[in-house]
Design a protein around this motif. Structure first.
Motif, PDB file in Angstrom:
ATOM      1  N   UNK A  81       0.838  -1.200   0.000  1.00 33.61           N
ATOM      2  CA  UNK A  81       0.000   0.000   0.000  1.00 33.61           C
ATOM      3  C   UNK A  81       0.874   1.251   0.000  1.00 33.61           C
ATOM      4  N   UNK A  82       1.958   1.227   0.763  1.00 33.38           N
ATOM      5  CA  UNK A  82       2.879   2.367   0.774  1.00 33.38           C
ATOM      6  C   UNK A  82       3.428   2.624  -0.624  1.00 33.38           C
ATOM      7  N   UNK A  83       3.834   1.564  -1.316  1.00 35.87           N
ATOM      8  CA  UNK A  83       4.370   1.721  -2.671  1.00 35.87           C
ATOM      9  C   UNK A  83       3.310   2.275  -3.612  1.00 35.87           C
ATOM     10  N   UNK A  84       2.106   1.749  -3.536  1.00 33.23           N
ATOM     11  CA  UNK A  84       1.036   2.218  -4.418  1.00 33.23           C
ATOM     12  C   UNK A  84       0.670   3.673  -4.132  1.00 33.23           C
ATOM     13  N   UNK A  85       0.743   4.079  -2.870  1.00 30.65           N
ATOM     14  CA  UNK A  85       0.492   5.481  -2.530  1.00 30.65           C
ATOM     15  C   UNK A  85       1.526   6.386  -3.192  1.00 30.65           C
ATOM     16  N   UNK A  86       2.772   5.930  -3.229  1.00 27.78           N
ATOM     17  CA  UNK A  86       3.823   6.696  -3.900  1.00 27.78           C
ATOM     18  C   UNK A  86       3.599   6.710  -5.418  1.00 27.78           C
ATOM     19  N   UNK A  87       3.242   5.564  -5.978  1.00 27.72           N
ATOM     20  CA  UNK A  87       3.016   5.462  -7.421  1.00 27.72           C
ATOM     21  C   UNK A  87       1.904   6.405  -7.872  1.00 27.72           C
ATOM     22  N   UNK A 111       0.776  -6.565  -9.555  1.00 28.90           N
ATOM     23  CA  UNK A 111      -0.249  -7.534  -9.897  1.00 28.90           C
ATOM     24  C   UNK A 111      -1.645  -7.038  -9.570  1.00 28.90           C
ATOM     25  N   UNK A 112      -1.735  -6.143  -8.592  1.00 29.19           N
ATOM     26  CA  UNK A 112      -3.025  -5.589  -8.182  1.00 29.19           C
ATOM     27  C   UNK A 112      -3.434  -4.413  -9.062  1.00 29.19           C
ATOM     28  N   UNK A 113      -2.468  -3.568  -9.430  1.00 30.37           N
ATOM     29  CA  UNK A 113      -2.719  -2.411 -10.297  1.00 30.37           C
ATOM     30  C   UNK A 113      -1.765  -2.448 -11.493  1.00 30.37           C
ATOM     31  N   UNK A 114      -1.935  -3.404 -12.382  1.00 29.02           N
ATOM     32  CA  UNK A 114      -0.981  -3.557 -13.498  1.00 29.02           C
ATOM     33  C   UNK A 114      -0.892  -2.340 -14.404  1.00 29.02           C
ATOM     34  N   UNK A 115      -1.962  -1.544 -14.471  1.00 32.93           N
ATOM     35  CA  UNK A 115      -1.960  -0.384 -15.352  1.00 32.93           C
ATOM     36  C   UNK A 115      -1.032   0.728 -14.864  1.00 32.93           C
ATOM     37  N   UNK A 116      -0.545   0.641 -13.646  1.00 35.36           N
ATOM     38  CA  UNK A 116       0.308   1.688 -13.089  1.00 35.36           C
ATOM     39  C   UNK A 116       1.801   1.388 -13.234  1.00 35.36           C
ATOM     40  N   UNK A 117       2.145   0.247 -13.835  1.00 39.87           N
ATOM     41  CA  UNK A 117       3.540  -0.159 -13.935  1.00 39.87           C
ATOM     42  C   UNK A 117       3.920  -0.390 -15.387  1.00 39.87           C
ATOM     43  N   UNK A 118       5.024   0.248 -15.816  1.00 35.94           N
ATOM     44  CA  UNK A 118       5.462   0.167 -17.212  1.00 35.94           C
ATOM     45  C   UNK A 118       6.510  -0.907 -17.433  1.00 35.94           C
ATOM     46  N   UNK A 119       7.350  -1.188 -16.434  1.00 36.25           N
ATOM     47  CA  UNK A 119       8.427  -2.160 -16.586  1.00 36.25           C
ATOM     48  C   UNK A 119       9.049  -2.413 -15.219  1.00 36.25           C
ATOM     49  N   UNK A 120       9.511  -3.638 -14.996  1.00 38.38           N
ATOM     50  CA  UNK A 120      10.073  -4.011 -13.696  1.00 38.38           C
ATOM     51  C   UNK A 120      11.379  -4.774 -13.881  1.00 38.38           C
ATOM     52  N   UNK A 121      12.383  -4.388 -13.094  1.00 41.02           N
ATOM     53  CA  UNK A 121      13.618  -5.162 -12.964  1.00 41.02           C
ATOM     54  C   UNK A 121      13.688  -5.617 -11.515  1.00 41.02           C
ATOM     55  N   UNK A 122      13.557  -6.910 -11.278  1.00 39.30           N
ATOM     56  CA  UNK A 122      13.589  -7.450  -9.918  1.00 39.30           C
ATOM     57  C   UNK A 122      14.943  -8.113  -9.681  1.00 39.30           C
ATOM     58  N   UNK A 123      15.682  -7.615  -8.712  1.00 36.52           N
ATOM     59  CA  UNK A 123      16.996  -8.155  -8.371  1.00 36.52           C
ATOM     60  C   UNK A 123      16.842  -9.087  -7.177  1.00 36.52           C
ATOM     61  N   UNK A 124      16.999 -10.386  -7.418  1.00 38.09           N
ATOM     62  CA  UNK A 124      16.845 -11.350  -6.333  1.00 38.09           C
ATOM     63  C   UNK A 124      15.534 -11.130  -5.587  1.00 38.09           C
ATOM     64  N   UNK A 216       3.061 -19.216  -1.775  1.00 36.74           N
ATOM     65  CA  UNK A 216       3.730 -19.238  -3.070  1.00 36.74           C
ATOM     66  C   UNK A 216       2.704 -19.285  -4.201  1.00 36.74           C
ATOM     67  N   UNK A 217       1.657 -20.113  -4.035  1.00 34.41           N
ATOM     68  CA  UNK A 217       0.626 -20.203  -5.065  1.00 34.41           C
ATOM     69  C   UNK A 217      -0.096 -18.872  -5.242  1.00 34.41           C
ATOM     70  N   UNK A 218      -0.366 -18.190  -4.145  1.00 35.40           N
ATOM     71  CA  UNK A 218      -1.023 -16.885  -4.237  1.00 35.40           C
ATOM     72  C   UNK A 218      -0.122 -15.862  -4.923  1.00 35.40           C
ATOM     73  N   UNK A 219       1.177 -15.899  -4.617  1.00 36.77           N
ATOM     74  CA  UNK A 219       2.100 -14.963  -5.251  1.00 36.77           C
ATOM     75  C   UNK A 219       2.167 -15.198  -6.755  1.00 36.77           C
ATOM     76  N   UNK A 220       2.079 -16.449  -7.183  1.00 34.60           N
ATOM     77  CA  UNK A 220       2.085 -16.741  -8.610  1.00 34.60           C
ATOM     78  C   UNK A 220       0.923 -16.031  -9.301  1.00 34.60           C
ATOM     79  N   UNK A 221      -0.212 -15.980  -8.629  1.00 32.21           N
ATOM     80  CA  UNK A 221      -1.368 -15.287  -9.191  1.00 32.21           C
ATOM     81  C   UNK A 221      -1.104 -13.800  -9.375  1.00 32.21           C
ATOM     82  N   UNK A 222      -0.415 -13.193  -8.417  1.00 36.17           N
ATOM     83  CA  UNK A 222      -0.090 -11.767  -8.538  1.00 36.17           C
ATOM     84  C   UNK A 222       0.899 -11.522  -9.669  1.00 36.17           C
ATOM     85  N   UNK A 223       1.928 -12.369  -9.765  1.00 35.95           N
ATOM     86  CA  UNK A 223       2.918 -12.191 -10.826  1.00 35.95           C
ATOM     87  C   UNK A 223       2.280 -12.426 -12.192  1.00 35.95           C
TER      88      UNK A 223
END
Length: 295
Positions: A81-87, A111-124, A216-223
């Motif tokens: 929620x903190x991240x989305x508030x910043x976005x 995964x919750x607000x896909x329209x607000x994200x243009x590209x992601x680089x996830x490091x580990x 883990x299964x729930x996270x797969x749904x978000x990704x």
């Protein structure tokens, strides 16, 4: 290096800090750190992207210059929620480079607000339940949880006589760091407490104390729900996180790349490689078509 400008914003009644580089009209790029870290550990990458991005690096709640959570309660949902508030402060979808726990937070938000994200680089990028699915709560398990939290009441905070001692601890955590990198991280990681220095992060925000509410299964749904392309960087010498590669390879729109000569802090160990890979990824467009190379 150019000193960033510090700003604050409100999220869930907390005053949270972020640091900014570049021009506000440029493409927004958020740099999200992991647990027990801070925003200024991104300085080298922030400088590299500031010419053509408005780079924003927040301190997670309970970290850096951000407020601690009342009641010492930290959940993955709160961080998302903190991240989305910043976005929401930006009028266009954002790019994100995230590390470790910051990756988990980003996956939930994107995964919750896909329209607000243009590209992601996830490091580990950390994912809960990777090696063991969470078990059902029982009185016995909850008793252990209570005892763990109560033990923090008497936990002794690590104290350091001077900055050199704190820097030495940073070097112990990641021997690949140069002396300059380690000192820079330590400078922004500690605060004065009497005649000594202590870490800025809240002990209650530690993994194991912080609550992960998702399997883990729930996270797969978000990704799976993320609409933008995701580059997933794995340190070639990161140990257990290498197990992420198989899980990530099964996700549509996610490209895993192993970065050799790097541990868990890939962006510190191989910053030039991370910058090059991120630039290539950002320049590939906003569709989910697979890139032409994997290394």
């Amino acid at each position: 290096m150019t000193e960033p400008v510090q700003h604050f914003y409100e999220s869930q009644r907390l005053r949270l800090s972020y640091w900014a580089w570049g021009h506000e009209d440029a493409q927004p790029l958020i740099l999200l750190h992991g647990g027990r870290d801070h925003a200024r550990s991104w300085d080298e990458l922030a400088e590299a992207f500031a010419e053509d991005h408005y780079v924003v690096a927040p301190d997670l709640r309970g970290h850096g210059e951000s407020a601690w959570s009342p009641g010492s309660e930290y959940t993955t949902s709160q961080y998302a929620v903190d991240l989305l508030t910043l976005v929401e402060r930006f009028d266009q979808p954002v790019r994100v480079i995230c590390h470790s726990f910051g990756g988990q937070v980003t996956f939930l938000a994107a995964g919750t607000y896909p329209e607000r994200f243009a590209s992601i680089v996830a490091i580990e990028g950390r994912v809960p339940g990777l090696f063991e699915e969470p078990q059902a709560m029982t009185p016995e398990r909850f008793r252990k949880y209570v005892e763990q939290r109560l033990s923090l009441e008497t936990r002794r905070v690590r104290r350091y006589a001077d900055l050199e001692s704190a820097t030495q601890r940073v070097e112990e955590m990641n021997p690949r760091l140069s002396p300059e990198q380690a000192r820079h991280i330590a400078v922004h990681a500690v605060r004065g407490d009497g005649d000594e220095l202590i870490w800025k992060f809240d002990n209650w925000s530690r993994p194991g104390v912080r609550r992960d509410e998702f399997t883990l299964a729930e996270m797969r749904g978000f990704v799976d729900a993320i609409a933008c392309p995701v580059l997933y960087l794995i340190g070639g010498e990161a140990g257990v996180m290498r197990g992420m590669k198989g899980w990530v390879e099964g996700l549509a729109g996610v490209r895993p790349v192993v970065v050799e000569g790097a541990g868990h802090w890939v962006h510190h160990d191989q910053p030039e490689r991370v910058i090059a890979l991120a630039r290539e990824h950002f320049g590939a467009g906003t569709d989910n078509s697979p890139p032409t190379t994997n290394h």
